[in-house]
Design an enzyme around this catalytic site. Structure first.
Site, PDB file in Angstrom:
ATOM      1  N   SER A 180     -10.980  76.058 -53.685  1.00  0.00           N
ATOM      2  CA  SER A 180     -10.939  77.482 -53.317  1.00  0.00           C
ATOM      3  C   SER A 180      -9.547  78.065 -53.530  1.00  0.00           C
ATOM      4  O   SER A 180      -8.559  77.352 -53.585  1.00  0.00           O
ATOM      5  CB  SER A 180     -11.321  77.669 -51.852  1.00  0.00           C
TER       6      SER A 180
HETATM    7  N1  SAH Z   1     -12.344  71.749 -49.714  1.00  0.00           N
HETATM    8  C1  SAH Z   1     -12.508  71.419 -51.107  1.00  0.00           C
HETATM    9  C2  SAH Z   1     -13.410  72.406 -51.791  1.00  0.00           C
HETATM   10  C3  SAH Z   1     -14.426  71.759 -52.637  1.00  0.00           C
HETATM   11  S1  SAH Z   1     -15.713  72.792 -53.199  1.00  0.00           S
HETATM   12  C4  SAH Z   1     -11.183  71.243 -51.804  1.00  0.00           C
HETATM   13  O1  SAH Z   1     -10.131  71.491 -51.193  1.00  0.00           O
HETATM   14  O2  SAH Z   1     -11.180  70.825 -52.960  1.00  0.00           O
HETATM   15  C5  SAH Z   1     -17.004  72.388 -52.067  1.00  0.00           C
HETATM   16  C6  SAH Z   1     -17.470  70.982 -52.057  1.00  0.00           C
HETATM   17  O3  SAH Z   1     -18.601  70.907 -51.189  1.00  0.00           O
HETATM   18  C7  SAH Z   1     -17.950  70.427 -53.386  1.00  0.00           C
HETATM   19  O4  SAH Z   1     -17.186  69.303 -53.710  1.00  0.00           O
HETATM   20  C8  SAH Z   1     -19.413  70.049 -53.135  1.00  0.00           C
HETATM   21  O5  SAH Z   1     -19.824  68.877 -53.808  1.00  0.00           O
HETATM   22  C9  SAH Z   1     -19.415  69.854 -51.641  1.00  0.00           C
HETATM   23  N2  SAH Z   1     -20.719  69.929 -50.978  1.00  0.00           N
HETATM   24  C10 SAH Z   1     -21.761  70.774 -51.200  1.00  0.00           C
HETATM   25  N3  SAH Z   1     -22.783  70.498 -50.383  1.00  0.00           N
HETATM   26  C11 SAH Z   1     -22.389  69.429 -49.599  1.00  0.00           C
HETATM   27  C12 SAH Z   1     -22.995  68.670 -48.575  1.00  0.00           C
HETATM   28  N4  SAH Z   1     -24.261  68.904 -48.161  1.00  0.00           N
HETATM   29  N5  SAH Z   1     -22.294  67.672 -48.013  1.00  0.00           N
HETATM   30  C13 SAH Z   1     -21.034  67.388 -48.424  1.00  0.00           C
HETATM   31  N6  SAH Z   1     -20.406  68.073 -49.386  1.00  0.00           N
HETATM   32  C14 SAH Z   1     -21.062  69.084 -49.985  1.00  0.00           C
END
Ligand code: SAH
Length: 275
Positions: free
Chosen positions: A118
Site C-alpha cells: 500500500s
Molecule cells: N501489508 C502488506 C500489504 C499486502 S497486500 C505489505 O506491507 O506488503 C494484501 C495482502 O493480503 C496480499 O498479500 C494478499 O495475498 C493478502 N490476503 C488476501 N486475503 C487474505 C486472507 N484471507 N488471509 C491472509 N492474507 C490475505
C-alpha cells in the site's frame, strides 16, 4: 486531507489494571497486565526487539524516508509514534530492487503474486487509527495485534514498532516466505509470521487489542469480531452498499460493536483459502 475523521482509540485498553493507574502511554517493553473486559489477560513480558538495521541502505534513501515522513506529517499524520516508525523502517528493503528508487514516493507498488504494497500515506493513516494522536515516539499499543495480509512484510515491520506483540497472517505461501526473508535481517522478536487464511483470524493469538487488514472483503469476518478484545479495534477496507471500498473501523464495546465508515480506499481483495 487524509485524517479529518478519527474516532478516538484506544479507550479502556490503555488503562492499567490497577485502580490507581493514571492511564496514558504504556512504556516500551512494558509488562503491565492488561485487563480486557472481565477477563484478565495473562501476558508474557514483551520481547525486547533489537533495533532495526537502520544503518543499512544509502543516506539518500534515509533522506528520502525523512522527506516522506515530513510529507505525512504535513498531510495530517500527527502521532510521533507512527512518524518515527515510518522514518525507521526501510520501505525499499521490502520491494524489488528495480523499484527501489520509487520506494519513498506515495505510491502502491507491485510485490509479486499479483499483490501490492500500500501507499505510505494509507499505511500511516491506518496505523494512526491504532494509536492516540499524541502517542510519543516509543509508544507501544498494549496486548497483541493481528495483521491480515503480510504481503512483503513492510506494514508488519511498522506494526512491530508501535505494538507490543504482532501476529501477521498471509494466504499466499510465496509471499509468506518472501516476508520471512525480508524480515530476517531485522530480527524482530515481537513479530510472528503465519501462513494461513486470515479470514478465520488466528484464535490462538487472541484476544487482540487490534486487528488490521491489508485486503478488502465484502464484510468484516465474524471471526475477527470474536477474536477482538472488548475495547479493541478492527481496521479493514470493506465493500460498501454502493459497491466501493471504504476504510471501516469497528470498535468492540461491552455492549456490542460500533462501526465507522471512513474514506474510500483501494485495497486488493480479501480472499478465502490459501495458495
Ligand atoms: N501489508 C502488506 C500489504 C499486502 S497486500 C505489505 O506491507 O506488503 C494484501 C495482502 O493480503 C496480499 O498479500 C494478499 O495475498 C493478502 N490476503 C488476501 N486475503 C487474505 C486472507 N484471507 N488471509 C491472509 N492474507 C490475505
Amino acid at each position: 486531507m487524509m485524517s479529518e475523521r478519527r474516532p478516538r482509540f484506544p479507550a479502556q485498553v490503555l488503562r492499567p489494571a490497577a485502580p490507581s493507574g493514571t492511564g496514558g502511554a504504556v512504556p516500551r517493553n512494558s509488562s503491565t497486565s492488561l485487563s480486557v473486559g472481565n477477563q484478565p489477560v495473562a501476558r508474557k513480558p514483551a520481547a525486547v526487539s533489537p533495533p532495526h538495521a537502520a544503518s543499512a541502505g544509502s543516506s539518500s534513501q534515509a533522506a528520502a524516508r525523512m522527506r516522506m515522513a515530513g510529507q505525512l506529517a504535513a498531510a495530517g499524520i500527527r502521532s510521533a509514534a507512527v512518524l518515527e516508525a515510518m522514518r525507521q523502517v526501510e520501505r525499499h528493503a521490502f520491494i524489488d530492487s528495480a523499484l527501489a528508487s520509487k520506494a519513498y514516493e506515495d505510491n502502491s507498488l507491485p510485490i509479486g503474486f499479483g499483490q501490492t504494497i500500500s501507499k505510505p500515506s494509507v499505511v500511516a493513516r491506518m496505523l494512526s487509527l491504532l494509536v492516540p494522536e499524541d502517542a510519543p515516539a516509543g509508544f507501544r499499543l498494549p496486548g497483541r495485534v493481528l495483521e491480515i495480509g503480510t504481503g512483503c512484510g513492510y506494514q508488519a515491520a511498522l506494526l512491530s514498532r508501535i505494538a507490543t506483540e504482532v501476529y501477521s497472517i498471509e494466504r499466499v505461501k510465496g509471499l509468506h516466505e518472501r516476508a520471512r526473508d525480508n524480515l530476517r535481517a531485522l530480527r524482530v522478536a515481537n513479530l510472528h509470521l503465519l501462513f494461513g487464511d486470515g479470514m478465520l483470524g488466528y484464535a490462538k493469538g487472541g484476544p487482540y487489542t487490534a486487528i488490521i487488514s491489508a485486503a478488502g472483503g465484502d464484510a468484516i469476518p465474524a471471526a475477527w469480531v470474536e477474536q477482538l478484545a472488548v475495547g479493541g479495534r478492527i481496521i479493514a477496507p470493506t465493500q460498501s452498499d454502493k459497491g466501493h471500498q471504504l476504510l471501516m473501523v469497528v470498535d468492540k464495546t461491552n455492549s456490542g460493536t460500533k462501526q465507522f465508515a471512513l474514506e474510500a480506499v483501494h485495497f486488493v481483495p480479501l480472499k478465502s483459502g490459501v495458495t
